[in-house]
Design a protein around this motif. Structure first.
Motif, short mmCIF file in Angstrom:
data_model
loop_
_atom_site.label_atom_id
_atom_site.label_comp_id
_atom_site.label_asym_id
_atom_site.label_seq_id
_atom_site.Cartn_x
_atom_site.Cartn_y
_atom_site.Cartn_z
N GLY A 28 0.82 -1.21 0.00
CA GLY A 28 0.00 0.00 0.00
C GLY A 28 0.86 1.25 0.00
N VAL A 29 1.85 1.29 0.87
CA VAL A 29 2.75 2.44 0.95
C VAL A 29 3.49 2.62 -0.36
CG1 VAL A 29 4.84 3.34 2.04
CG2 VAL A 29 3.04 2.39 3.45
N ARG A 42 0.43 3.33 -15.67
CA ARG A 42 -0.22 2.09 -16.08
C ARG A 42 0.15 1.01 -15.07
NH1 ARG A 42 -0.19 1.18 -22.44
NH2 ARG A 42 -1.70 -0.34 -21.71
N TRP A 43 -0.62 -0.08 -15.08
CA TRP A 43 -0.44 -1.18 -14.14
C TRP A 43 1.00 -1.67 -14.16
CZ3 TRP A 43 0.83 -6.32 -13.86
CH2 TRP A 43 0.38 -7.01 -12.74
N SER A 44 1.55 -1.88 -15.35
CA SER A 44 2.92 -2.40 -15.47
C SER A 44 3.94 -1.41 -14.92
CB SER A 44 3.24 -2.75 -16.92
OG SER A 44 3.13 -1.60 -17.74
N GLU A 45 3.67 -0.12 -15.04
CA GLU A 45 4.59 0.88 -14.50
C GLU A 45 4.56 0.89 -12.97
OE1 GLU A 45 4.47 4.27 -17.98
OE2 GLU A 45 2.69 4.05 -16.69
N VAL A 46 3.38 0.71 -12.39
CA VAL A 46 3.28 0.62 -10.93
C VAL A 46 4.04 -0.61 -10.47
CG1 VAL A 46 1.73 0.38 -8.95
CG2 VAL A 46 1.05 1.81 -10.89
N SER A 54 3.82 -9.21 -6.41
CA SER A 54 3.23 -10.17 -7.35
C SER A 54 2.06 -9.52 -8.08
CB SER A 54 2.74 -11.42 -6.61
OG SER A 54 1.62 -11.09 -5.80
N GLU A 55 1.68 -10.09 -9.21
CA GLU A 55 0.53 -9.57 -9.96
C GLU A 55 -0.72 -9.59 -9.09
OE1 GLU A 55 -0.01 -11.49 -13.72
OE2 GLU A 55 2.05 -11.08 -14.35
N LYS A 56 -0.93 -10.68 -8.38
CA LYS A 56 -2.11 -10.82 -7.53
C LYS A 56 -2.13 -9.75 -6.43
CE LYS A 56 -4.36 -13.95 -4.31
NZ LYS A 56 -4.30 -15.21 -3.60
N MET A 57 -0.99 -9.54 -5.79
CA MET A 57 -0.92 -8.59 -4.68
C MET A 57 -1.09 -7.16 -5.18
SD MET A 57 -0.78 -9.17 -1.59
CE MET A 57 -1.27 -7.89 -0.49
N LEU A 58 -0.52 -6.85 -6.34
CA LEU A 58 -0.68 -5.51 -6.89
C LEU A 58 -2.13 -5.25 -7.25
CD1 LEU A 58 0.40 -2.81 -7.76
CD2 LEU A 58 1.03 -3.83 -9.95
N ARG A 63 -7.00 -2.38 -6.03
CA ARG A 63 -8.46 -2.50 -5.83
C ARG A 63 -8.85 -1.96 -4.44
NH1 ARG A 63 -8.77 -7.04 -8.20
NH2 ARG A 63 -8.22 -8.30 -6.41
N THR A 64 -8.08 -2.34 -3.43
CA THR A 64 -8.37 -1.90 -2.06
C THR A 64 -8.21 -0.40 -1.91
OG1 THR A 64 -7.68 -4.03 -1.14
CG2 THR A 64 -7.66 -2.16 0.35
N LEU A 65 -7.12 0.15 -2.42
CA LEU A 65 -6.89 1.59 -2.31
C LEU A 65 -7.93 2.38 -3.12
CD1 LEU A 65 -2.98 1.70 -2.48
CD2 LEU A 65 -4.44 1.99 -0.45
N ALA A 66 -8.40 1.80 -4.22
CA ALA A 66 -9.46 2.45 -5.00
C ALA A 66 -10.77 2.44 -4.22
CB ALA A 66 -9.62 1.76 -6.35
N SER A 67 -11.08 1.32 -3.58
CA SER A 67 -12.33 1.25 -2.81
C SER A 67 -12.27 2.15 -1.58
CB SER A 67 -12.66 -0.20 -2.41
OG SER A 67 -11.76 -0.66 -1.42
N ASP A 68 -11.06 2.46 -1.09
CA ASP A 68 -10.89 3.38 0.03
C ASP A 68 -10.96 4.84 -0.43
OD1 ASP A 68 -10.55 1.32 1.85
OD2 ASP A 68 -8.36 1.38 1.74
N GLY A 69 -11.01 5.06 -1.75
CA GLY A 69 -11.09 6.42 -2.27
C GLY A 69 -9.75 7.14 -2.36
N LEU A 70 -8.66 6.38 -2.38
CA LEU A 70 -7.33 6.97 -2.43
C LEU A 70 -6.70 6.91 -3.82
CD1 LEU A 70 -6.02 5.44 0.90
CD2 LEU A 70 -6.88 7.76 0.52
N VAL A 71 -7.12 5.94 -4.61
CA VAL A 71 -6.60 5.73 -5.96
C VAL A 71 -7.78 5.66 -6.91
CG1 VAL A 71 -5.43 4.04 -7.46
CG2 VAL A 71 -4.51 4.53 -5.20
#
Length: 115
Positions: A28-29, A42-46, A54-58, A63-71
């Motif tokens: 997250g940090v 883009r996803w690959s740049e992040v 890992s792909e799964k963790m990213l 998704r989590t940070l987006a649902s929190d309203g941060l991303v």
């Protein structure tokens, strides 16, 4: 003694615990810091910036940070898909606090005994 957290952060049921967990996780940090550098990524740049994720963790972290309203995730309707991520105003405000913390950590990491 002055109460620093009048709404409480120490009680187990405090909603701040969930956000703290999302924001202060290792990935997250790093995702928030990568996105704080300016341009949408883009996803690959992040993934390149947050080496070792890992792909799964990213995907889960974004998704989590987006649902929190941060991303925010912006998908362009093109083929192949073009998806970019960037910080929301709340994410930018949070990153403004994280950047000095990470600068301090990076500057003192060599002083830590890792044995």
């Amino acid at each position: 003694m002055r109460e620093l957290y009048p709404d409480g952060v120490f009680p187990e049921a405090c909603p701040s615990r969930t956000l703290l967990d999302h924001v202060m996780s290792k990935w997250g940090v790093l995702v928030l810091l990568a996105l704080s550098e300016g341009e949408p990524l883009r996803w690959s740049e992040v993934r390149r910036r947050a080496q070792g994720v890992s792909e799964k963790m990213l995907a889960q972290t974004l998704r989590t940070l987006a649902s929190d309203g941060l991303v925010e995730r912006h998908a362009r309707p093109v083929v192949p898909p073009h998806v970019e991520y960037f910080l929301t105003p709340a994410g930018e405000q949070l990153a403004g606090h994280l950047v000095p913390l990470m600068q301090w950590i990076a500057g003192h990491a060599g002083e830590v005994d890792t044995s």
